[in-house]
Design a protein around this motif. Structure first.
Motif, PDB file in Angstrom:
ATOM      1  N   THR B 200      23.182  48.085  27.224  1.00  0.00           N
ATOM      2  CA  THR B 200      22.796  48.842  28.341  1.00  0.00           C
ATOM      3  C   THR B 200      22.101  48.047  29.201  1.00  0.00           C
ATOM      4  O   THR B 200      21.656  48.236  30.274  1.00  0.00           O
ATOM      5  CB  THR B 200      21.962  50.191  28.037  1.00  0.00           C
ATOM      6  OG1 THR B 200      20.990  49.771  27.277  1.00  0.00           O
ATOM      7  CG2 THR B 200      22.958  51.298  27.440  1.00  0.00           C
ATOM      8  N   SER B 201      21.339  46.761  28.589  1.00  0.00           N
ATOM      9  CA  SER B 201      20.465  46.217  29.467  1.00  0.00           C
ATOM     10  C   SER B 201      21.552  44.970  29.862  1.00  0.00           C
ATOM     11  O   SER B 201      20.888  44.058  30.916  1.00  0.00           O
ATOM     12  CB  SER B 201      19.678  45.339  28.575  1.00  0.00           C
ATOM     13  OG  SER B 201      20.339  44.475  27.588  1.00  0.00           O
ATOM     14  N   ARG B 202      22.895  44.999  30.086  1.00  0.00           N
ATOM     15  CA  ARG B 202      23.606  43.964  30.493  1.00  0.00           C
ATOM     16  C   ARG B 202      23.524  44.150  31.846  1.00  0.00           C
ATOM     17  O   ARG B 202      23.480  45.425  32.560  1.00  0.00           O
ATOM     18  CB  ARG B 202      25.002  44.018  30.220  1.00  0.00           C
ATOM     19  CG  ARG B 202      25.212  43.667  28.655  1.00  0.00           C
ATOM     20  CD  ARG B 202      26.661  43.881  28.068  1.00  0.00           C
ATOM     21  NE  ARG B 202      27.534  42.845  28.545  1.00  0.00           N
ATOM     22  CZ  ARG B 202      27.807  41.578  28.170  1.00  0.00           C
ATOM     23  NH1 ARG B 202      27.082  41.214  26.769  1.00  0.00           N
ATOM     24  NH2 ARG B 202      28.731  40.691  28.399  1.00  0.00           N
ATOM     25  N   PRO B 203      23.609  43.169  32.809  1.00  0.00           N
ATOM     26  CA  PRO B 203      23.594  43.268  34.280  1.00  0.00           C
ATOM     27  C   PRO B 203      24.953  44.266  34.883  1.00  0.00           C
ATOM     28  O   PRO B 203      24.484  44.938  35.665  1.00  0.00           O
ATOM     29  CB  PRO B 203      23.809  41.980  34.867  1.00  0.00           C
ATOM     30  CG  PRO B 203      23.281  41.030  33.520  1.00  0.00           C
ATOM     31  CD  PRO B 203      23.534  41.562  32.321  1.00  0.00           C
ATOM     32  N   SER B 204      25.772  44.209  34.186  1.00  0.00           N
ATOM     33  CA  SER B 204      26.802  45.119  34.797  1.00  0.00           C
ATOM     34  C   SER B 204      26.529  46.495  34.656  1.00  0.00           C
ATOM     35  O   SER B 204      26.960  47.392  35.298  1.00  0.00           O
ATOM     36  CB  SER B 204      28.376  44.641  33.921  1.00  0.00           C
ATOM     37  OG  SER B 204      28.071  45.023  32.685  1.00  0.00           O
ATOM     38  N   ALA B 205      25.942  46.937  33.308  1.00  0.00           N
ATOM     39  CA  ALA B 205      25.605  48.122  32.880  1.00  0.00           C
ATOM     40  C   ALA B 205      24.537  48.739  33.958  1.00  0.00           C
ATOM     41  O   ALA B 205      24.633  49.739  34.482  1.00  0.00           O
ATOM     42  CB  ALA B 205      25.069  48.524  31.742  1.00  0.00           C
ATOM     43  N   GLN B 206      23.726  47.804  34.311  1.00  0.00           N
ATOM     44  CA  GLN B 206      22.292  48.240  35.167  1.00  0.00           C
ATOM     45  C   GLN B 206      23.097  48.341  36.604  1.00  0.00           C
ATOM     46  O   GLN B 206      22.327  49.235  37.338  1.00  0.00           O
ATOM     47  CB  GLN B 206      21.532  46.893  35.325  1.00  0.00           C
ATOM     48  CG  GLN B 206      20.642  46.705  34.030  1.00  0.00           C
ATOM     49  CD  GLN B 206      19.873  47.784  33.775  1.00  0.00           C
ATOM     50  OE1 GLN B 206      18.719  48.268  34.640  1.00  0.00           O
ATOM     51  NE2 GLN B 206      19.860  48.314  32.375  1.00  0.00           N
ATOM     52  N   LYS B 207      24.269  47.888  37.106  1.00  0.00           N
ATOM     53  CA  LYS B 207      24.462  47.854  38.318  1.00  0.00           C
ATOM     54  C   LYS B 207      25.237  49.210  38.681  1.00  0.00           C
ATOM     55  O   LYS B 207      25.201  49.551  39.738  1.00  0.00           O
ATOM     56  CB  LYS B 207      25.687  46.907  38.652  1.00  0.00           C
ATOM     57  CG  LYS B 207      25.258  45.721  38.936  1.00  0.00           C
ATOM     58  CD  LYS B 207      26.134  44.477  39.354  1.00  0.00           C
ATOM     59  CE  LYS B 207      25.220  42.886  39.642  1.00  0.00           C
ATOM     60  NZ  LYS B 207      26.614  41.977  39.353  1.00  0.00           N
ATOM     61  N   VAL B 208      25.506  49.881  37.757  1.00  0.00           N
ATOM     62  CA  VAL B 208      26.206  51.381  38.096  1.00  0.00           C
ATOM     63  C   VAL B 208      25.379  52.459  38.118  1.00  0.00           C
ATOM     64  O   VAL B 208      25.608  53.497  38.118  1.00  0.00           O
ATOM     65  CB  VAL B 208      27.504  51.719  36.913  1.00  0.00           C
ATOM     66  CG1 VAL B 208      28.435  50.704  37.086  1.00  0.00           C
ATOM     67  CG2 VAL B 208      26.905  51.789  35.534  1.00  0.00           C
ATOM     68  N   LEU B 209      23.986  52.294  37.470  1.00  0.00           N
ATOM     69  CA  LEU B 209      22.988  53.219  37.896  1.00  0.00           C
ATOM     70  C   LEU B 209      22.631  53.498  38.958  1.00  0.00           C
ATOM     71  O   LEU B 209      22.582  52.803  39.719  1.00  0.00           O
ATOM     72  CB  LEU B 209      21.855  52.798  36.744  1.00  0.00           C
ATOM     73  CG  LEU B 209      21.984  52.764  35.367  1.00  0.00           C
ATOM     74  CD1 LEU B 209      20.876  52.192  34.621  1.00  0.00           C
ATOM     75  CD2 LEU B 209      22.304  53.923  34.724  1.00  0.00           C
TER      76      LEU B 209
END
Lengths: 215, 209
Positions: B200-209
């Protein structure tokens, strides 16, 4: 010299899915029965093959797999040169379309069809009573899916492309059971769907799977 | 080369699954917002893209796809040389990934999605969370997470020692559940907890929040 072993039972829809792929590919395998009635699938040693305690599981040399649709995809890829082709010929973009319809079967068709087969066929086998309200609800949902299939099959000979693929094969077990019940009308009443059902259930590999049930 | 278009809703877990994959691959794309509350997904022209009336739908040039897990697999294979590797090579490794994708799809997601619906979306729509359903589904999720816990004790990520689609597909549901009491099921399993923090700390995961 069967390096391939399938742990399952010929009556199980998920096991049948795997057996169909193996027969399509003319592969030798050993079917190792799992004593479901004794709960063998929920205990060791079976749990080491599938920690979710469901059949089937497959062993091929030192590779061990479960989830029928992962197993069929492995069979289709690993043995792509043998027997029938089970994936659309072509580049990655064509393969992507096959994956769409593989997902559709798993996400849209099977949840309803499997529950309907359970109500109409398996409950009776286990001495339970079919729930007519559940049947009605499930048939309602399945009809909507089959309307979409009818439209799709008017444009394409099989679901993913003009060849038989895993996207069609994965439907065989649930369709087989439902065609032996009053739910068959859902398939018969849609001309393209009906034609497709006849084609896919007439395949010699599928006849071999049904034969196993009779043994 | 923005031939890629995603038709979806930013809050939808299935849409996020696709967006995360695109971000992992550093791909340019156009996002077309489908207004779910107006039923746009159940009407033409959207139903030309997905006759099942669900987001997301996807386009890459003249290729049109739907079903998030078919889309992510296309992205992972067709753009295998871009961004982060999301699948493994070799038929046996691919088989293990296929198995992981099925497990997430049939064991994790149905349960996880119900918990998200009850605890996150129902309150947003002025509906009441059904505590009995939450309890039942949490019991099922606990069993799935026990299997994941065991697996993550042997392997850094679910399908291999690197992050793959198998891990990625769980992210949208996990992100929502971390904002609910269900978070405890992840926290109380050490390997799962570490894995959750990681993915969940991956940049890709952060971008969808």
């Amino acid at each position: 010299m069967a390096t391939i072993k399938v742990h399952g039972v010929p009556m199980s829809t998920a096991t049948m899915r795997v057996l169909a792929a193996l027969y399509e590919k003319d592969l030798q395998f050993e079917l190792i029965p799992v004593d479901m009635r004794a709960g063998a699938h929920k205990q060791e040693p079976y749990l080491s093959l599938n920690p979710f305690g469901q059949i089937p599981a497959l062993e091929d040399g030192d590779l061990s797999l479960f989830e029928s649709r992962a197993i069929t995809q492995y069979i289709a890829e690993e043995y792509s040169e043998k027997g029938e082709k089970l994936l659309c010929p072509g580049c990655k973009k064509v393969k992507a379309t096959t994956n769409v319809w593989i997902q559709v079967e798993g996400q849209q068709f099977d949840p309803n069809a499997s529950k309907l087969a359970f109500e109409r066929v398996f409950k009776g086998m286990f001495g339970m009573t079919t729930d007519p309200a559940a049947v009605q609800e499930l048939e309602g949902k399945l009809q909507k899916v089959l309307d979409i299939y009818e439209a799709r099959l008017s444009k394409s000979e099989f679901l993913a492309c003009d060849c038989f693929t895993l996207a069609d094969l994965h439907h065989l077990p649930a369709i087989h059971y439902l065609m032996g019940t009053d739910s068959k009308v859902l398939f018969d009443s849609r001309p393209k769907v009906s034609e497709w059902v006849k084609k896919i259930t007439a395949r010699p590999a599928w006849a071999k799977v049904i034969d196993l049930q009779k043994q | 080369m923005a031939g890629i278009k995603v038709f979806g809703h930013p809050a939808s877990t299935a849409t996020r699954r696709v967006l995360i994959a695109l971000h992992e691959k550093n791909l340019d794309f156009e996002f077309v917002h489908i207004e779910l509350k107006d039923g746009e997904h159940k009407k033409e022209p959207f139903t030309f893209r997905n006759p099942f009336g669900k987001v997301p739908a996807f386009e890459d040039g003249d290729l049109k796809l739907f079903e998030s897990r078919a889309i992510t697999q296309y992205i992972a294979h067709f753009y295998s040389d871009k961004g982060n590797q999301l699948v493994s090579l070799g038929s046996k490794a691919i088989a293990v990934i296929a198995m992981g994708i099925e497990i997430e799809s049939h064991e994790f997601d149905p349960v996880g999605s119900k918990l998200v619906w009850e605890q996150v979306f129902k309150p947003l729509y002025g509906m009441t969370t059904d505590k009995t359903v939450v309890e039942e589904e949490e019991a099922k999720l606990a069993k799935v997470l026990d299997v994941y816990e065991h697996r993550l004790g042997e392997s850094k990520y679910l399908a291999s020692d690197h992050f793959t689609l198998v891990d990625l597909h769980t992210i949208p549901v996990i992100q929502y559940l971390l904002g609910t009491p269900t978070k405890k099921l992840f926290d109380e399993r050490p390997h799962v907890s570490a894995w959750v923090a990681d993915i969940t700390s991956r940049p890709s995961a952060q971008k969808v929040l």
